[in-house]
Design a protein around this motif. Structure first.
Motif, mmCIF file in Angstrom:
data_model
loop_
_atom_site.group_PDB
_atom_site.id
_atom_site.type_symbol
_atom_site.label_atom_id
_atom_site.label_comp_id
_atom_site.label_asym_id
_atom_site.label_seq_id
_atom_site.Cartn_x
_atom_site.Cartn_y
_atom_site.Cartn_z
ATOM 1 N N THR A 259 2.190 17.385 1.150
ATOM 2 C CA THR A 259 1.332 16.193 1.055
ATOM 3 C C THR A 259 1.816 15.121 2.033
ATOM 4 N N ASP A 260 0.873 14.314 2.468
ATOM 5 C CA ASP A 260 1.226 13.193 3.350
ATOM 6 C C ASP A 260 0.167 12.112 3.210
ATOM 7 N N ILE A 261 0.529 10.906 3.587
ATOM 8 C CA ILE A 261 -0.415 9.781 3.538
ATOM 9 C C ILE A 261 -1.340 9.791 4.760
ATOM 10 N N HIS B 34 0.816 -1.215 0.000
ATOM 11 C CA HIS B 34 0.000 0.000 0.000
ATOM 12 C C HIS B 34 0.851 1.267 0.000
ATOM 13 N N CYS B 35 1.879 1.306 0.852
ATOM 14 C CA CYS B 35 2.545 2.606 1.039
ATOM 15 C C CYS B 35 4.066 2.541 0.985
ATOM 16 N N GLY B 36 4.657 1.384 0.742
ATOM 17 C CA GLY B 36 6.107 1.319 0.569
ATOM 18 C C GLY B 36 6.882 1.161 1.859
ATOM 19 N N THR C 267 6.244 7.071 11.447
ATOM 20 C CA THR C 267 6.858 8.072 12.312
ATOM 21 C C THR C 267 6.604 9.432 11.691
ATOM 22 N N HIS C 268 6.138 10.363 12.481
ATOM 23 C CA HIS C 268 5.813 11.690 11.937
ATOM 24 C C HIS C 268 6.744 12.775 12.473
ATOM 25 N N GLU C 269 7.851 12.333 13.060
ATOM 26 C CA GLU C 269 8.796 13.279 13.668
ATOM 27 C C GLU C 269 9.206 14.382 12.686
ATOM 28 N N THR C 270 9.069 15.628 13.097
ATOM 29 C CA THR C 270 9.471 16.755 12.270
ATOM 30 C C THR C 270 9.496 18.013 13.133
ATOM 31 N N TYR C 271 10.142 19.060 12.664
ATOM 32 C CA TYR C 271 10.100 20.346 13.367
ATOM 33 C C TYR C 271 10.522 21.454 12.409
ATOM 34 N N GLN D 49 -1.968 12.486 -0.044
ATOM 35 C CA GLN D 49 -1.408 11.769 -1.184
ATOM 36 C C GLN D 49 -0.484 10.656 -0.732
ATOM 37 N N ASN D 50 -0.681 9.503 -1.334
ATOM 38 C CA ASN D 50 0.234 8.386 -1.139
ATOM 39 C C ASN D 50 1.324 8.492 -2.208
ATOM 40 N N LEU D 51 2.553 8.631 -1.777
ATOM 41 C CA LEU D 51 3.655 8.848 -2.723
ATOM 42 C C LEU D 51 3.881 7.675 -3.674
ATOM 43 N N LEU D 52 3.239 6.544 -3.393
ATOM 44 C CA LEU D 52 3.382 5.397 -4.285
ATOM 45 C C LEU D 52 2.258 5.310 -5.312
ATOM 46 N N ALA E 176 7.024 16.746 0.073
ATOM 47 C CA ALA E 176 6.422 15.422 -0.118
ATOM 48 C C ALA E 176 6.692 14.577 1.132
ATOM 49 N N GLY E 177 5.631 14.195 1.836
ATOM 50 C CA GLY E 177 5.784 13.561 3.152
ATOM 51 C C GLY E 177 6.021 14.648 4.178
ATOM 52 N N CYS E 178 5.060 15.574 4.236
ATOM 53 C CA CYS E 178 5.261 16.828 4.994
ATOM 54 C C CYS E 178 4.938 16.673 6.473
ATOM 55 N N CYS F 176 11.852 15.934 -0.251
ATOM 56 C CA CYS F 176 11.304 14.653 0.200
ATOM 57 C C CYS F 176 12.304 14.119 1.225
ATOM 58 N N ARG F 177 12.164 14.604 2.442
ATOM 59 C CA ARG F 177 13.193 14.339 3.459
ATOM 60 C C ARG F 177 12.650 13.394 4.530
ATOM 61 N N ASN F 178 13.445 12.403 4.839
ATOM 62 C CA ASN F 178 13.125 11.482 5.931
ATOM 63 C C ASN F 178 11.800 10.747 5.712
ATOM 64 N N VAL F 179 11.509 10.459 4.466
ATOM 65 C CA VAL F 179 10.306 9.701 4.107
ATOM 66 C C VAL F 179 10.730 8.345 3.547
ATOM 67 N N PHE G 108 12.500 24.374 10.602
ATOM 68 C CA PHE G 108 13.916 24.665 10.303
ATOM 69 C C PHE G 108 14.831 23.478 10.587
ATOM 70 N N ARG G 109 14.317 22.281 10.252
ATOM 71 C CA ARG G 109 15.101 21.052 10.427
ATOM 72 C C ARG G 109 16.225 21.006 9.381
ATOM 73 N N GLU G 110 17.377 20.526 9.739
ATOM 74 C CA GLU G 110 18.547 20.409 8.858
ATOM 75 C C GLU G 110 18.966 21.776 8.311
ATOM 76 N N GLU H 95 5.368 21.415 9.349
ATOM 77 C CA GLU H 95 6.490 22.291 9.720
ATOM 78 C C GLU H 95 7.432 22.548 8.543
ATOM 79 N N GLU H 96 7.711 21.491 7.751
ATOM 80 C CA GLU H 96 8.643 21.651 6.633
ATOM 81 C C GLU H 96 8.063 22.601 5.573
ATOM 82 N N ALA H 97 6.809 22.412 5.229
ATOM 83 C CA ALA H 97 6.189 23.274 4.203
ATOM 84 C C ALA H 97 6.176 24.733 4.663
HETATM 85 C C1 LIG Z 1 9.511 11.428 9.526
HETATM 86 S S1 LIG Z 1 8.244 12.306 8.671
HETATM 87 C C2 LIG Z 1 9.208 13.494 7.758
HETATM 88 C C3 LIG Z 1 8.591 14.876 7.793
HETATM 89 C C4 LIG Z 1 9.420 15.949 7.092
HETATM 90 N N1 LIG Z 1 9.605 15.647 5.691
HETATM 91 C C5 LIG Z 1 10.747 16.151 7.766
HETATM 92 O O1 LIG Z 1 11.777 15.726 7.233
HETATM 93 O O2 LIG Z 1 10.793 16.748 8.856
HETATM 94 C C6 LIG Z 1 7.778 11.116 7.401
HETATM 95 C C7 LIG Z 1 6.366 11.334 6.834
HETATM 96 O O3 LIG Z 1 6.225 10.577 5.636
HETATM 97 C C8 LIG Z 1 4.889 10.144 5.559
HETATM 98 N N2 LIG Z 1 4.783 8.999 4.643
HETATM 99 C C9 LIG Z 1 5.212 7.730 4.833
HETATM 100 N N3 LIG Z 1 4.898 6.964 3.771
HETATM 101 C C10 LIG Z 1 4.272 7.766 2.882
HETATM 102 C C11 LIG Z 1 3.708 7.558 1.589
HETATM 103 N N4 LIG Z 1 3.727 6.351 0.995
HETATM 104 N N5 LIG Z 1 3.134 8.605 0.974
HETATM 105 C C12 LIG Z 1 3.114 9.839 1.567
HETATM 106 N N6 LIG Z 1 3.625 10.089 2.777
HETATM 107 C C13 LIG Z 1 4.201 9.073 3.438
HETATM 108 C C14 LIG Z 1 4.533 9.789 7.002
HETATM 109 O O4 LIG Z 1 3.129 9.792 7.210
HETATM 110 C C15 LIG Z 1 5.273 10.891 7.785
HETATM 111 O O5 LIG Z 1 4.416 11.952 8.108
#
Ligand SMILES: C[S@@+](CC[C@H](N)C(=O)[O-])C[C@H]1O[C@@H](n2cnc3c(N)ncnc32)[C@H](O)[C@@H]1O
Length: 280
Positions: free
Chosen positions: A140-142, A16-18, A71-75, A195-198, A109-111, A214-217, A77-79, A115-117
């Motif tokens: 966007t996020d799933i 479903h989501c990779g 994992t939805h960890e984010t904040y 949005q599902n990135l897959l 992508a995977g926001c 598309c960081r940490n996704v 001005f990351r990196e 915070e990132e957007a």
């Molecule tokens: C760790 S967060 C990263 C947030 C931000 N990009 C950052 O670096 O701070 C990863 C995000 O990717 C999303 N994610 C995971 N699989 C996904 C998919 N197939 N499509 C879209 N988003 C997805 C998760 O729901 C989660 O909110």
């Protein structure tokens, strides 16, 4: 959870989501999905797998399962090193490149919770280069749950742990209880979508972008899922558009058709220009 049940559930989530749940994470999966079993009054994980496959509620339940495994960890001005390279080195290029149309499209992508957007929109504002431009940052996020937080735009101290005091002052409105809300002029540049990135079909609805973060996704994906996501991102980028990944990520061995660009402060990727011109 038997080994067989684990494999069935893991494969279902992955297709479903990779997100790949490794063999040594069986216990974690069991612990995280257990509340779903209880909520649905199901006897065991075999019944839960059948629910995910055949029940009329299966789509909503798959979202709940994925929610509990991600994992939805984010904040904000990351990196910062990467963000500095982005503002110091890519902003001038983007300003020059898009100067005629004065239009800029960024995709987070995977926001996660936004915070990132918002960070990207704040950096654009901070530079003053794009003040009169038509700017859109699309997050966007799933997960619909984190997107609801993103749209509310209200945050607590943990989300702000890397935000400089002067930026806090300029781009946030204080709220009671040690919380803040992103200012309306920043919010006006940012929108969010599920949005599902897959999912190639829904990605066709995403506009053509100049820059994708598309960081940490993809760190949670295997190589095959990464390749699929990269094909989608590449397709959505304008020729000459940039892709920025998280600091532990790269495109090695993925065969993705991107050029590596050595900035002074970071390595980023660029979709090749069309032969013989700007491509737009
Ligand atoms: C760790 S967060 C990263 C947030 C931000 N990009 C950052 O670096 O701070 C990863 C995000 O990717 C999303 N994610 C995971 N699989 C996904 C998919 N197939 N499509 C879209 N988003 C997805 C998760 O729901 C989660 O909110």
């Amino acid at each position: 959870m038997t080994v067989e049940q684990f494999r069935l559930l893991r494969d279902h989530v992955y297709s479903h989501c990779g997100i790949l749940v490794h063999d040594d994470m069986k216990f974690v999966m069991e612990r995280r999905l257990w509340p779903r079993l209880e909520a649905l009054h199901l006897a065991d994980f075999g019944a839960y797998h059948r629910f995910l496959r055949y029940d009329v509620q299966r789509h909503a339940e798959l979202e709940a399962a994925v929610e509990s495994l991600t994992t939805h960890e984010t904040y904000f001005f990351r990196e910062p090193v990467q963000l500095r390279a982005f503002t110091d080195e890519l902003f001038p290029l983007l300003e020059k490149r898009n100067g005629r149309l004065k239009r800029l499209r960024l995709w987070s992508a995977g926001c996660s919770s936004g915070e990132e957007a918002y960070t990207l929109a704040m950096l654009l504002k901070e530079s003053r280069r794009f003040d009169e431009w038509d700017v859109e940052v699309y997050g966007t996020d799933i997960s619909r749950r984190v997107l609801a937080t993103a749209r509310r735009a209200e945050y607590g101290p943990s989300a702000l742990r890397a935000t400089a005091p002067e930026l806090l002052e300029r781009y946030f409105v204080p709220l009671p209880g040690n919380r803040v809300r992103v200012r309306d002029d920043v919010r006006a540049w940012v929108s969010f979508g599920h949005q599902n990135l897959l999912d190639e079909a829904s990605s066709q609805l995403v506009a053509r972008m100049d820059v994708v973060f598309c960081r940490n996704v993809m760190i949670y994906f295997d190589q095959s899922a990464r390749r699929r996501v990269l094909r989608i991102i590449r397709d959505r980028l304008n020729p000459g558009g940039y892709l920025l990944l998280g600091h532990s990520e790269n495109l090695l061995n993925l065969g993705a058709d991107f050029e590596l660009v050595h900035l002074r402060g970071d390595l980023v990727y660029r979709k090749p220009e069309l032969p013989g011109g700007e491509g737009r």
